[in-house]
Design an enzyme around this catalytic site. Structure first.
Site, PDB file in Angstrom:
ATOM      1  N   GLY A  46       9.032  39.061  53.047  1.00  0.00           N
ATOM      2  CA  GLY A  46       9.042  39.921  51.873  1.00  0.00           C
ATOM      3  C   GLY A  46       8.418  39.206  50.691  1.00  0.00           C
ATOM      4  O   GLY A  46       8.444  37.969  50.630  1.00  0.00           O
ATOM      5  N   GLN A  51       6.552  37.380  41.856  1.00  0.00           N
ATOM      6  CA  GLN A  51       6.367  36.082  42.524  1.00  0.00           C
ATOM      7  C   GLN A  51       4.908  35.657  42.547  1.00  0.00           C
ATOM      8  O   GLN A  51       4.605  34.483  42.781  1.00  0.00           O
ATOM      9  CB  GLN A  51       6.880  36.145  43.969  1.00  0.00           C
ATOM     10  CG  GLN A  51       8.375  36.278  44.084  1.00  0.00           C
ATOM     11  CD  GLN A  51       8.793  36.342  45.536  1.00  0.00           C
ATOM     12  OE1 GLN A  51       8.785  37.398  46.139  1.00  0.00           O
ATOM     13  NE2 GLN A  51       9.150  35.209  46.115  1.00  0.00           N
ATOM     14  N   CYS A  97      13.544  32.314  50.311  1.00  0.00           N
ATOM     15  CA  CYS A  97      12.658  33.012  49.376  1.00  0.00           C
ATOM     16  C   CYS A  97      11.383  32.189  49.259  1.00  0.00           C
ATOM     17  O   CYS A  97      11.456  30.960  49.192  1.00  0.00           O
ATOM     18  CB  CYS A  97      13.352  33.135  48.019  1.00  0.00           C
ATOM     19  SG  CYS A  97      12.341  33.916  46.752  1.00  0.00           S
ATOM     20  N   LEU A  98      10.232  32.853  49.222  1.00  0.00           N
ATOM     21  CA  LEU A  98       8.965  32.113  49.131  1.00  0.00           C
ATOM     22  C   LEU A  98       8.856  31.346  47.816  1.00  0.00           C
ATOM     23  O   LEU A  98       8.076  30.416  47.714  1.00  0.00           O
ATOM     24  CB  LEU A  98       7.776  33.061  49.320  1.00  0.00           C
ATOM     25  CG  LEU A  98       7.653  33.646  50.736  1.00  0.00           C
ATOM     26  CD1 LEU A  98       6.484  34.613  50.825  1.00  0.00           C
ATOM     27  CD2 LEU A  98       7.514  32.539  51.768  1.00  0.00           C
ATOM     28  N   HIS A 139      16.713  42.127  48.411  1.00  0.00           N
ATOM     29  CA  HIS A 139      16.271  40.834  47.853  1.00  0.00           C
ATOM     30  C   HIS A 139      14.992  41.033  47.018  1.00  0.00           C
ATOM     31  O   HIS A 139      14.885  40.516  45.896  1.00  0.00           O
ATOM     32  CB  HIS A 139      16.043  39.856  49.009  1.00  0.00           C
ATOM     33  CG  HIS A 139      15.448  38.540  48.629  1.00  0.00           C
ATOM     34  ND1 HIS A 139      16.082  37.336  48.878  1.00  0.00           N
ATOM     35  CD2 HIS A 139      14.260  38.215  48.045  1.00  0.00           C
ATOM     36  CE1 HIS A 139      15.311  36.344  48.441  1.00  0.00           C
ATOM     37  NE2 HIS A 139      14.195  36.851  47.948  1.00  0.00           N
ATOM     38  N   GLU A 140      14.044  41.818  47.554  1.00  0.00           N
ATOM     39  CA  GLU A 140      12.770  42.010  46.845  1.00  0.00           C
ATOM     40  C   GLU A 140      12.953  42.860  45.591  1.00  0.00           C
ATOM     41  O   GLU A 140      12.339  42.593  44.561  1.00  0.00           O
ATOM     42  CB  GLU A 140      11.725  42.640  47.775  1.00  0.00           C
ATOM     43  CG  GLU A 140      11.390  41.822  49.022  1.00  0.00           C
ATOM     44  CD  GLU A 140      11.149  40.349  48.757  1.00  0.00           C
ATOM     45  OE1 GLU A 140      10.624  40.011  47.685  1.00  0.00           O
ATOM     46  OE2 GLU A 140      11.508  39.524  49.619  1.00  0.00           O
ATOM     47  N   HIS A 143      14.062  40.869  42.689  1.00  0.00           N
ATOM     48  CA  HIS A 143      12.982  40.145  42.007  1.00  0.00           C
ATOM     49  C   HIS A 143      12.388  40.978  40.862  1.00  0.00           C
ATOM     50  O   HIS A 143      11.979  40.437  39.838  1.00  0.00           O
ATOM     51  CB  HIS A 143      11.840  39.833  42.986  1.00  0.00           C
ATOM     52  CG  HIS A 143      12.016  38.563  43.769  1.00  0.00           C
ATOM     53  ND1 HIS A 143      12.039  37.317  43.170  1.00  0.00           N
ATOM     54  CD2 HIS A 143      12.139  38.332  45.091  1.00  0.00           C
ATOM     55  CE1 HIS A 143      12.177  36.383  44.121  1.00  0.00           C
ATOM     56  NE2 HIS A 143      12.251  36.972  45.288  1.00  0.00           N
TER      57      HIS A 143
HETATM   58 NI    NI Z   1      12.405  36.094  47.203  1.00  0.00          NI
END
Ligand code: NI
Length: 177
Positions: A46, A51, A97-98, A139-140, A143
């Site tokens: 995701g 991000q 998370c990235l 989660h996304e 963000h």
């Molecule tokens: Ni994330």
């Protein structure tokens, strides 16, 4: 298509609330494609606009068929995603998370959701999701409101993770200097 640089925490840009899009046009379709390519390359399941420095309510997710790593690709491109229903049952997942390379923590969220969004053709859709896909979408969407997965865990654990990332960032800066 292009790979976009992913912002790593701690970074104030990850705490900004993203703006809704008016409609999904060619320009946003390109951004969504770039976000997907960036996510696959990372690799991740995701990615949200903030991000990669895009302060628009855009997310991409792909947990593959049945959440199996070797399952068939099953990407979603979502604009203005909004959770309109959640299950009473919760699900705990060891989230990453990235923007938090190699950091994981258990987060509890509703197990099933219904999400309304604009797809890449600017068509309004509703999706019922559960399990990993539901976790990932929540989660996304977080963000987009400047909320990170570490905001769902204890302050102590959050501090430990952020301290580790700060150390890694400083080390990388020193190596570049
Ligand atoms: Ni994330």
């Amino acid at each position: 298509m292009a790979l976009l640089p992913i912002i790593v925490a701690p970074d104030p840009r990850l705490k900004i609330r993203a703006e809704p899009v008016e409609q999904v046009d060619d320009e946003l379709r390109l951004i969504l494609d770039d976000m997907l390519e960036t996510m696959y390359e990372a690799p991740g399941i995701g990615l949200a606009g903030p991000q990669v420095g895009v302060l628009k309510r855009l997310i991409v997710v792909d947990v593959r068929d049945d959440g199996e790593e070797d399952g068939k690709a099953n990407p979603y491109r979502m604009a203005n995603p909004e959770i309109i229903d959640v299950s009473e049952e919760d699900r705990v997942h060891d989230e990453g998370c990235l923007s938090f390379p190699d950091q994981y923590a258990e987060v509890e969220r509703p197990d099933a959701i219904c999400v309304r969004y604009l797809d890449e053709q600017n068509v309004s859709r509703e999706l019922r999701a559960d399990g990993l896909l539901a976790t990932c979408i929540q989660h996304e969407i977080d963000h987009l409101d400047g909320i990170l997965f570490v905001d769902h865990i204890t302050a102590l654990k959050r501090k430990m993770i952020l301290r580790k990332l700060t150390k890694i960032k400083k080390q990388a800066e020193r190596e570049l200097a």
